[in-house]
Scaffold this active site. Sequence first.
Site, short mmCIF file in Angstrom:
data_model
loop_
_atom_site.label_atom_id
_atom_site.label_comp_id
_atom_site.label_asym_id
_atom_site.label_seq_id
_atom_site.Cartn_x
_atom_site.Cartn_y
_atom_site.Cartn_z
N HIS A 1 -4.77 6.46 -6.61
CA HIS A 1 -4.26 5.07 -6.28
C HIS A 1 -4.76 4.40 -5.52
O HIS A 1 -5.27 4.86 -4.33
CB HIS A 1 -2.77 5.35 -5.88
CG HIS A 1 -2.04 4.03 -6.18
ND1 HIS A 1 -1.04 3.72 -5.18
CD2 HIS A 1 -1.91 3.18 -7.00
CE1 HIS A 1 -0.30 2.94 -5.34
NE2 HIS A 1 -0.80 2.32 -6.54
N ASP B 1 2.33 0.64 -3.43
CA ASP B 1 3.30 -0.08 -4.35
C ASP B 1 4.75 -0.29 -3.71
O ASP B 1 5.22 0.72 -3.21
CB ASP B 1 3.45 0.89 -5.60
CG ASP B 1 2.19 0.76 -6.58
OD1 ASP B 1 1.41 0.03 -6.39
OD2 ASP B 1 2.23 1.84 -7.42
N HIS C 1 7.23 -3.88 -9.83
CA HIS C 1 6.77 -3.46 -8.39
C HIS C 1 5.71 -4.39 -8.16
O HIS C 1 4.90 -5.17 -9.03
CB HIS C 1 6.33 -2.09 -8.19
CG HIS C 1 5.01 -1.77 -9.10
ND1 HIS C 1 4.97 -1.76 -10.32
CD2 HIS C 1 3.82 -1.54 -8.53
CE1 HIS C 1 3.71 -1.14 -10.90
NE2 HIS C 1 3.04 -1.18 -9.65
N HIS D 1 1.94 -4.23 -6.70
CA HIS D 1 0.76 -3.58 -6.28
C HIS D 1 0.04 -4.34 -5.12
O HIS D 1 -0.68 -5.31 -5.59
CB HIS D 1 0.05 -3.17 -7.23
CG HIS D 1 -1.21 -2.39 -7.09
ND1 HIS D 1 -1.37 -0.92 -7.14
CD2 HIS D 1 -2.56 -2.69 -6.98
CE1 HIS D 1 -2.63 -0.43 -6.71
NE2 HIS D 1 -3.31 -1.73 -6.50
#
Length: 342
Positions: A237, A241, A316, A318
């Site tokens: 990742h 988030d 969400h 990011h």
Amino acid sequence: MASNSPAPEAPFAPGVFSENGAARSTGEWNPSAETVPVRGRHRQRVIKQRGGFARSSTVLGVGVIAAVGAGGIATAQNKPAISISLPDALTDNLPDPGAFMSDGDQGEETSGGENASYAAMGLAGAEAGEESSDAGEALRSRILQQVEQQQAAAEAEARAAAERAAAAKAAADAKKAEAEARKKAEAAKKKAEAEARKKAEAERIAKLAKSFSLPTSNYRITSTYGQSGAMWSSGQHTGLDFAAPAGTPIKAVGSGTIKSAGWSGAYGYRIVLELNDGTEVWYAHLSSMNASPGQKVAPGQTIGRVGATGNVTGDHLHLEIHTPGGSALNPMSWLRDKGLTP
């Protein structure tokens, strides 16, 4: 000088002298002031003159006369008469010749004279004893004085030693107290410096907090930077988030200029905000955008809405942070450095 007449011839006395005129030995006799009686006017002179040359001359005169008389008697029959000369000082102090005679009248005087002479000699001895006692007392006083002086010197030395010891102890205590005070001062200084740094950091954070803002509200963190997973094409990742309901406002984290706003493949709708220091903030998966490229924005200003566009599994935001050179940073650490706590 006075000259005495020759010694008188003495008749031969049986039992005292031998046939040839020599005296029989009856033991050695040394005439002195103690053994020769002092009579007549000489006794009174001795009493009046107890010390000095007069007393010595008298004793010497008596001894000389006794010796001369004894020698003259022993050798009178076979030797010529001898003339004896004495100093005037001795002649003046000689006793009367009758003092040594043994007739009745003179015998009575002799008895009293001897007693007086012995009394005079006792008086002289008493005076000598007194002088000896005075000398002993003076010596005793001097010894006591020396002892007192030595004792005083010892006490003074003891006091000086005690004072030196007390001064050394006081110096050691002062040095120890100074070291402790310096240690406490250093500790206090370090504590004050730490508190000052903490206060300065708090002020800096407070100031930064006014200059920066969290990107959204009513959220929860679902994925962090560097987390591994198959859902990301790189295997890790690359951002942070913030899960939030769709349509939740998205805010500019700091003052800057909108660099880009539009569709960006897997990121969905994305806005890139370039801060005044050149840092880029990426907002991805937006449902809508409220800013256009080249627009100046301020901290906390709404620039879009939370959505689920692009490669997502739910609504969400990011968020990614990049340096002016393009390298990715940990958004959590970056926000905390700006005084923000996600």
